[in-house]
Design a protein around this motif. Structure first.
Motif, PDB file in Angstrom:
ATOM      1  N   LEU A  45       0.829  -1.204   0.000  1.00  0.00           N
ATOM      2  CA  LEU A  45       0.000   0.000   0.000  1.00  0.00           C
ATOM      3  C   LEU A  45       0.862   1.252   0.000  1.00  0.00           C
ATOM      4  N   TYR A  46       1.988   1.209   0.697  1.00  0.00           N
ATOM      5  CA  TYR A  46       2.923   2.337   0.642  1.00  0.00           C
ATOM      6  C   TYR A  46       3.411   2.573  -0.788  1.00  0.00           C
ATOM      7  N   ASN A  47       3.686   1.500  -1.494  1.00  0.00           N
ATOM      8  CA  ASN A  47       4.141   1.636  -2.879  1.00  0.00           C
ATOM      9  C   ASN A  47       3.062   2.266  -3.759  1.00  0.00           C
ATOM     10  N   ARG A  48       1.811   1.896  -3.490  1.00  0.00           N
ATOM     11  CA  ARG A  48       0.727   2.479  -4.284  1.00  0.00           C
ATOM     12  C   ARG A  48       0.571   3.967  -3.973  1.00  0.00           C
ATOM     13  N   ILE A  49       0.730   4.336  -2.727  1.00  0.00           N
ATOM     14  CA  ILE A  49       0.640   5.758  -2.374  1.00  0.00           C
ATOM     15  C   ILE A  49       1.773   6.536  -3.032  1.00  0.00           C
ATOM     16  N   LEU A  50       2.986   5.991  -2.971  1.00  0.00           N
ATOM     17  CA  LEU A  50       4.127   6.663  -3.600  1.00  0.00           C
ATOM     18  C   LEU A  50       3.910   6.816  -5.106  1.00  0.00           C
TER      19      LEU A  50
ATOM     20  N   LEU B  32       8.246  12.043  -0.874  1.00  0.00           N
ATOM     21  CA  LEU B  32       9.419  11.923  -0.007  1.00  0.00           C
ATOM     22  C   LEU B  32       9.017  11.939   1.469  1.00  0.00           C
ATOM     23  N   LYS B  33       7.980  12.699   1.830  1.00  0.00           N
ATOM     24  CA  LYS B  33       7.492  12.665   3.211  1.00  0.00           C
ATOM     25  C   LYS B  33       6.939  11.288   3.554  1.00  0.00           C
ATOM     26  N   VAL B  34       6.201  10.694   2.627  1.00  0.00           N
ATOM     27  CA  VAL B  34       5.688   9.342   2.857  1.00  0.00           C
ATOM     28  C   VAL B  34       6.834   8.351   2.983  1.00  0.00           C
ATOM     29  N   PHE B  35       7.884   8.548   2.193  1.00  0.00           N
ATOM     30  CA  PHE B  35       9.044   7.659   2.280  1.00  0.00           C
ATOM     31  C   PHE B  35       9.733   7.784   3.640  1.00  0.00           C
ATOM     32  N   ASP B  36       9.796   8.990   4.178  1.00  0.00           N
ATOM     33  CA  ASP B  36      10.343   9.162   5.528  1.00  0.00           C
ATOM     34  C   ASP B  36       9.474   8.464   6.573  1.00  0.00           C
ATOM     35  N   ASN B  37       8.163   8.511   6.385  1.00  0.00           N
ATOM     36  CA  ASN B  37       7.273   7.798   7.310  1.00  0.00           C
ATOM     37  C   ASN B  37       7.481   6.292   7.232  1.00  0.00           C
ATOM     38  N   MET B  38       7.769   5.799   6.035  1.00  0.00           N
ATOM     39  CA  MET B  38       8.048   4.368   5.897  1.00  0.00           C
ATOM     40  C   MET B  38       9.284   3.984   6.701  1.00  0.00           C
ATOM     41  N   ASN B  39      10.319   4.809   6.612  1.00  0.00           N
ATOM     42  CA  ASN B  39      11.525   4.510   7.396  1.00  0.00           C
ATOM     43  C   ASN B  39      11.262   4.612   8.890  1.00  0.00           C
TER      44      ASN B  39
ATOM     45  N   LEU C 143      10.545   6.065  -6.638  1.00  0.00           N
ATOM     46  CA  LEU C 143      11.175   7.344  -6.288  1.00  0.00           C
ATOM     47  C   LEU C 143      12.173   7.789  -7.361  1.00  0.00           C
ATOM     48  N   ALA C 144      12.899   6.843  -7.926  1.00  0.00           N
ATOM     49  CA  ALA C 144      13.840   7.198  -8.992  1.00  0.00           C
ATOM     50  C   ALA C 144      13.110   7.751 -10.205  1.00  0.00           C
ATOM     51  N   LYS C 145      11.958   7.161 -10.548  1.00  0.00           N
ATOM     52  CA  LYS C 145      11.151   7.696 -11.652  1.00  0.00           C
ATOM     53  C   LYS C 145      10.659   9.108 -11.331  1.00  0.00           C
ATOM     54  N   GLY C 146      10.289   9.333 -10.071  1.00  0.00           N
ATOM     55  CA  GLY C 146       9.862  10.675  -9.690  1.00  0.00           C
ATOM     56  C   GLY C 146      10.970  11.707  -9.827  1.00  0.00           C
ATOM     57  N   PHE C 147      12.188  11.345  -9.399  1.00  0.00           N
ATOM     58  CA  PHE C 147      13.327  12.268  -9.556  1.00  0.00           C
ATOM     59  C   PHE C 147      13.616  12.529 -11.030  1.00  0.00           C
ATOM     60  N   CYS C 148      13.524  11.481 -11.860  1.00  0.00           N
ATOM     61  CA  CYS C 148      13.772  11.662 -13.294  1.00  0.00           C
ATOM     62  C   CYS C 148      12.700  12.543 -13.928  1.00  0.00           C
ATOM     63  N   LYS C 149      11.463  12.403 -13.475  1.00  0.00           N
ATOM     64  CA  LYS C 149      10.387  13.232 -14.017  1.00  0.00           C
ATOM     65  C   LYS C 149      10.602  14.698 -13.702  1.00  0.00           C
ATOM     66  N   GLU C 150      11.201  14.974 -12.539  1.00  0.00           N
ATOM     67  CA  GLU C 150      11.491  16.358 -12.157  1.00  0.00           C
ATOM     68  C   GLU C 150      12.822  16.852 -12.716  1.00  0.00           C
ATOM     69  N   GLY C 151      13.567  15.997 -13.420  1.00  0.00           N
ATOM     70  CA  GLY C 151      14.853  16.393 -13.970  1.00  0.00           C
ATOM     71  C   GLY C 151      16.003  16.322 -12.987  1.00  0.00           C
ATOM     72  N   ARG C 152      15.814  15.706 -11.840  1.00  0.00           N
ATOM     73  CA  ARG C 152      16.845  15.606 -10.797  1.00  0.00           C
ATOM     74  C   ARG C 152      17.534  14.247 -10.935  1.00  0.00           C
ATOM     75  N   VAL C 153      18.398  14.152 -11.958  1.00  0.00           N
ATOM     76  CA  VAL C 153      18.998  12.869 -12.306  1.00  0.00           C
ATOM     77  C   VAL C 153      19.994  12.434 -11.241  1.00  0.00           C
ATOM     78  N   GLU C 154      20.766  13.363 -10.714  1.00  0.00           N
ATOM     79  CA  GLU C 154      21.769  12.991  -9.716  1.00  0.00           C
ATOM     80  C   GLU C 154      21.115  12.404  -8.467  1.00  0.00           C
ATOM     81  N   GLU C 155      19.994  12.971  -8.052  1.00  0.00           N
ATOM     82  CA  GLU C 155      19.303  12.417  -6.894  1.00  0.00           C
ATOM     83  C   GLU C 155      18.709  11.052  -7.215  1.00  0.00           C
ATOM     84  N   ALA C 156      18.322  10.842  -8.469  1.00  0.00           N
ATOM     85  CA  ALA C 156      17.850   9.512  -8.862  1.00  0.00           C
ATOM     86  C   ALA C 156      18.979   8.493  -8.786  1.00  0.00           C
TER      87      ALA C 156
END
Length: 721
Positions: free
Chosen positions: A225-230, A243-250, A264-277
């Protein structure tokens, strides 16, 4: 000994009504009235079928049509139980909560949770109000000893979601707590998450997740369910919330999965933040496992869709450094994306690497992407080389590949080689499209070879292709490239001699001539169209000719065209409205221009901002405060909109109507002091103000004379002069 009673004479449910009692009332009305037993008809014995002769069997013969079902009841209703159909019938008949509906409900001994769930899960007709289902749900809750089940609560959430009552569906867990028999679980959160995720409501999804995780419900979702929310948050562009939900998972100590990091990597790529991906992949490598080819392919696909091809190459190099072998999907995505970006050389390197790998089946679209990339880059020979290689590998080119090469060869001046491809295309049974024939027509006209042009038109008719459609597409492609309007007009004159003409061709030429300020030729074409009886002029023709009349200075004819459109209940285009308003402002017809602005905003869904600001200026003039009007003009300048003639005309019209000409002159002086109005324009608008003031005064005088009945004296004075 008395005779035994006849068992069939005893009242029974199937043969009549039982004696009514307090706990067993008689059911009358609806679908359960007067049930009787019907004798089962004897099925007619089917005639013996002859033995099938497989030697005479035709595999291409159509299958025999199956007979329709004998029942006239819809399939959705046949799936319901009789009691549920009775309830639905009552709701549809009464359509509102009241004593008649309650009388029908009292005929049932009890509404069970299973019956309520069955009715709520049924897709209701569009005309059934959703509040009826809510009233029925609460009516069932008030029954003595009634307890809702998880199924009834979930069915209520589904029913509210179908009725677009999303906020009410989110309150179903609160209803469960208020009734007190069941406590919401992870399943209820999953249902709401799925609703909002499928509908693209990321903020609402996060709100539901935050409430369910709070102290009131204290639900700790599991990893799926966490994966579906993300995934829902990333797809809707809310990476920060993901990212807040990911912190809650941890914080909850949830065991992470590879798909979590991939999302999360797809989300970073969608925003153009390749290094963070890349960093999230490094964390995935350390905590879970090494990223597989599916994770890298998903990132490459997202980066390709967003046009970040530098990021694509960065991820590709990271995949090679990680020792992951790319699959067919990864290669196809990279080659197609690089070809669209113009990096055909790099795409060909990956293509050669792909062909060198054993066991890879190359898709035909990869060849097509390379051909299109080479042709777009001006390397037609390399495109032909890829075509030969494709045929040698056992692939059959499609029509798109042929069209691309034919267009490139014709633009390169190699029409004869393009004709060879055209012959191959026809011999393979492919039907030439508009994109196939148009490059030949354009090339022949550019080469001034009209004989081959008309031979090709005859060939189009021989192939039983729509000739007029091809000619229309040719004029759209020819007139739109460069200053070819006069040459296109000559070709059209030659085609008219052979009987080829249409409204679409006329409109294309009129539009092209007007864009190149050849309005006299465009007006001649329009007069010629009006003289042809077999052509029916449409609204598109008038929308094109109104700007031509305005630019040529004939505003009266433009207004006549506008009046003709209004008579035929046609709505002019925004361009026609703007040009007509501009022409009326130049003539000093301010009242007519303001009327057209209001008409445009009343008929068009998205009118120009200058027209909307015109109404704002008129509204500001009601206050008789020049500073307020200047504030509106300053806002327009800050927003980047030009102060058109209609804006200053609105200032003149508004103040002459609601105040005096002094306030309007103050606004013009302020605009002149701010260098937003030149000296020449200031003089023009001042003269326009004086003329409009005279017209307004004259109209008021005439209205007063008409009010007091002095029209005869006015006519007598005018006749003496």
């Amino acid at each position: 000994m008395p005779p035994a009673p006849n068992p069939t004479a005893k009242p029974y449910f199937y043969y009549g009504h039982r004696r009514p009692s307090q706990n067993r009332p008689v059911v009358r009305g609806g679908l359960l009235t007067n049930r009787r037993s019907h004798p089962i008809p004897n099925k007619p014995t089917a005639a013996p079928t002859a033995a099938t002769n497989f030697l005479q069997w035709d595999p291409h013969a159509p299958a025999p049509a199956s007979p329709p079902p004998p029942s006239s009841v819809p399939a959705s209703l046949r799936r319901l139980s009789p009691l549920a159909r009775f309830l639905l019938d009552s709701l549809l008949r009464h359509r509102r909560w009241g004593p008649p509906l309650l009388s029908d409900l009292s005929k049932l001994r009890r509404i069970t949770p299973h019956l309520l769930t069955e009715l709520l899960r049924h897709q209701p007709p569009p005309h059934l109000p959703p509040d009826l289902l809510l009233r029925l749900f609460h009516h069932a809750s008030r029954q003595k000893g009634f307890r809702h089940t998880f199924a009834s609560y979930n069915a209520l959430a589904y029913a509210l979601h179908r009725s677009n009552l999303h906020r009410s569906a989110d309150r179903v867990p609160d209803l469960m707590l208020s009734l007190g028999n069941l406590r919401p679980t992870e399943k209820q959160l999953e249902i709401l998450v799925r609703f909002h995720s499928d509908a693209g409501r990321g903020l609402r999804l996060y709100h539901v997740y935050s409430r369910m995780r709070g102290s009131a419900f204290n639900i700790k979702p599991r990893i799926f369910l966490y994966n579906r929310i993300l995934d829902g948050l990333v797809k809707t562009g809310h990476l920060d919330l993901a990212l807040k939900v990911f912190d809650n998972m941890n914080a909850d100590g949830v065991q992470l999965e590879p798909i979590t990091f991939t999302i999360l990597a797809k989300g970073f790529c969608k925003e153009g933040r390749v290094e963070e991906a890349i960093e999230i992949l490094e964390r995935m490598r350390g905590e879970v496992c090494r990223p597989d080819v599916f994770a890298y392919t998903a990132m490459v696909k997202v980066l390709t869709e967003t046009g970040n091809f530098d990021g694509c190459l960065r991820v590709w190099d990271e995949m090679a450094r990680d020792g992951v072998e790319a699959d067919v999907m990864a290669y196809t995505t990279m080659v197609s994306g690089l070809c669209r970006d113009g990096r055909v050389d790099r795409a060909e390197q990956l293509f050669r690497e792909m062909k060198g790998r054993e066991g890879m089946v190359i898709d035909r679209g990869v060849y097509g992407s390379l051909v299109e990339g080479f042709v777009r880059g001006g390397k037609v020979e390399d495109g032909c080389r890829v075509l030969k290689e494709m045929v040698a590998d056992g692939y059959r080119p499609d029509l798109g590949i042929y069209d691309c090469l034919i267009r490139g060869l014709c633009e390169d001046g190699r029409v004869d080689k393009a004709y060879k491809l055209f012959q191959v295309l026809v011999s393979e049974g492919l039907t030439p499209s508009l994109e196939t024939v148009t490059p030949f027509l354009v090339a022949h006209v550019d080469a001034e070879d009209m004989d081959r042009f008309f031979k090709l038109v005859d060939r189009i008719e021989e192939l039983h292709l729509p000739t007029m459609d091809h000619l229309d597409n040719f004029f759209r492609a020819f007139v739109g490239k460069g200053e070819r309007e006069l040459r296109g007009l000559e070709v059209f004159e030659a085609l008219k001699g052979k009987g080829y003409h249409s409204v679409s061709i006329y409109n294309t030429l009129i539009d092209g001539l007007h864009k190149n300020n050849i309005n006299n030729k465009a007006l001649l074409l329009f007069d010629e169209m009006k003289g042809l009886k077999n052509l029916e002029l449409g609204s598109s023709t008038y929308n094109l000719i109104i700007p031509c009349y305005v630019d040529s200075g004939d505003i009266r004819e433009a207004c006549a065209c506008y009046n003709k459109m209004k008579e035929l209940t046609w709505i002019p285009s925004v361009t026609a409205y703007c040009s007509l308003v501009k022409g009326l402002c130049k003539m000093g017809e301010i009242d007519a221009a303001i009327t057209l602005v209001k008409d445009c905003l009343g008929n068009v869904t998205s009118g120009p901002m200058e027209f909307k600001y015109t109404l704002t200026v008129l509204n500001a003039c009601r206050s008789r405060d020049p500073e307020k009007v200047v504030g509106v003009l300053d806002e327009m300048v800050e927003e980047g909109y030009l102060l058109e003639d209609i804006i200053y005309c609105a200032v003149i019209h508004g103040f002459c109507k609601h105040a005096s000409s002094v306030e309007a002159r103050k606004v013009l002086v302020v605009m002149k002091s701010r260098n937003l109005l030149t000296e020449a324009d200031f003089i023009v608008y001042e003269e326009m103000l004086n003329e409009h003031l005279k017209k307004t005064t004259a109209s008021l005088v005439i209205s007063g004379l008409k009010f007091f009945g002095l029209e005869s004296k006015l006519k007598l004075i005018s006749s003496t002069y």
